[in-house]
Write a protein that holds these residues in place. Structure first.
Motif, mmCIF file in Angstrom:
data_model
loop_
_atom_site.group_PDB
_atom_site.id
_atom_site.type_symbol
_atom_site.label_atom_id
_atom_site.label_comp_id
_atom_site.label_asym_id
_atom_site.label_seq_id
_atom_site.Cartn_x
_atom_site.Cartn_y
_atom_site.Cartn_z
ATOM 1 N N SER A 245 31.711 -54.438 -8.635
ATOM 2 C CA SER A 245 32.749 -53.448 -8.227
ATOM 3 C C SER A 245 33.057 -53.194 -6.896
ATOM 4 N N GLN A 246 32.170 -53.167 -5.903
ATOM 5 C CA GLN A 246 31.843 -52.847 -4.662
ATOM 6 C C GLN A 246 32.352 -54.173 -3.535
ATOM 7 N N GLN A 247 32.124 -55.312 -4.383
ATOM 8 C CA GLN A 247 32.231 -56.591 -3.426
ATOM 9 C C GLN A 247 33.594 -56.807 -2.887
ATOM 10 N N LYS A 248 33.781 -57.381 -1.603
ATOM 11 C CA LYS A 248 35.001 -57.643 -1.148
ATOM 12 C C LYS A 248 35.414 -59.075 -1.486
ATOM 13 N N ALA B 129 24.632 -40.910 -3.986
ATOM 14 C CA ALA B 129 24.661 -41.946 -3.916
ATOM 15 C C ALA B 129 25.491 -42.954 -4.484
ATOM 16 N N SER B 130 26.494 -42.374 -5.345
ATOM 17 C CA SER B 130 27.613 -43.091 -6.030
ATOM 18 C C SER B 130 28.611 -43.479 -4.917
ATOM 19 N N LYS B 131 28.689 -42.942 -3.686
ATOM 20 C CA LYS B 131 29.877 -43.130 -2.776
ATOM 21 C C LYS B 131 29.679 -44.005 -1.769
ATOM 22 N N GLY B 132 28.473 -44.766 -1.552
ATOM 23 C CA GLY B 132 28.273 -45.891 -1.093
ATOM 24 C C GLY B 132 28.517 -47.103 -1.613
ATOM 25 N N ASP B 133 28.548 -48.239 -0.969
ATOM 26 C CA ASP B 133 28.700 -49.811 -1.316
ATOM 27 C C ASP B 133 27.298 -50.356 -1.884
ATOM 28 N N VAL B 134 26.474 -49.941 -1.039
ATOM 29 C CA VAL B 134 25.098 -51.079 -1.463
ATOM 30 C C VAL B 134 23.962 -49.895 -1.528
ATOM 31 N N GLN B 135 23.570 -50.116 -2.765
ATOM 32 C CA GLN B 135 21.969 -49.316 -2.964
ATOM 33 C C GLN B 135 20.899 -50.101 -2.228
ATOM 34 N N THR B 136 20.105 -49.316 -1.648
ATOM 35 C CA THR B 136 19.245 -50.059 -0.642
ATOM 36 C C THR B 136 17.555 -49.012 -0.976
#
Length: 197
Positions: free
Chosen positions: A87-90, A105-112
């Motif tokens: 869902s976050q992929q361009k 943590a739900s607001k960022g694109d990538v879990q790190t």
């Protein structure tokens, strides 16, 4: 008869099955740099690696990229993992992605997650993660070869005001954590890392 023989030779050369294509070659490379700057001083510790065990997977619901070095006989080992939900992929994957971070943590694109493993089994490993720490930085995909399933890019992870990741605590240590505070920066690049399905 000579003409027939020549034609036969010519046909046998022209009619050979097409040779198997040569497997696509790629230049696989990745780096992993770790720097910790202690609060209130100019002191710092750092280490840089060739991340010689990179792996990638492009599943139906996420992209996962893991960069780590071979665990040495003596000394710690480092690993960084990025998980980018579908869902976050361009489109075409290429682009700049923000890092998920606390307090949401739900607001960022990538879990790190960054891991620093101790080589001594009696010690607790250190890690910094989107679901535990306030992070800044980015995960940038600069190129995606869809035909060969290869990915390239850069990354940077920053965490301020955390305990020294270069110092390990004994397992089950009930004493207050006395490790020095400081700022962590993990950064590097990856080039043509294969993505498995």
């Amino acid at each position: 008869m000579l003409t027939t023989s020549l034609l036969g030779t010519s046909c046998s050369k022209d009619c050979d099955p097409t040779p198997e294509p040569v497997a696509a070659t790629h230049i696989q490379a990745a780096t992993l740099n770790v720097f910790f700057e202690y609060a209130g001083s100019a002191d710092g510790r750092s280490v840089s690696y060739l991340a010689d065990k990179p792996t990638g997977q492009l599943a139906s619901d996420r992209l996962t990229l893991t960069l780590n070095n071979t665990f040495p006989a003596v000394g710690p080992s480092d690993k960084v993992v990025f998980v980018l939900a579908k869902s976050q992929q361009k489109p075409g994957l290429v682009g700049t992605y923000s890092l998920a971070s606390q307090p949401d943590a739900s607001k960022g694109d990538v879990q790190t997650t960054f891991f620093r493993y101790s080589s001594i089994k009696e010690n607790t490993d250190n890690y910094v993660a989107s679901n535990l720490n306030q992070l800044s930085g980015s995960f940038i995909i600069t190129a995606y070869d869809a035909a060969r399933q290869l990915i390239s890019g850069t990354y940077e992870i920053k965490a301020a005001g955390i305990r020294d990741v270069f110092t390990f605590r004994p397992n089950f240590d009930s004493n207050p954590d006395s490790r020095r505070l400081g700022d962590l920066r993990v950064h590097g690049s990856f080039q043509e890392i294969p993505l498995l399905p």
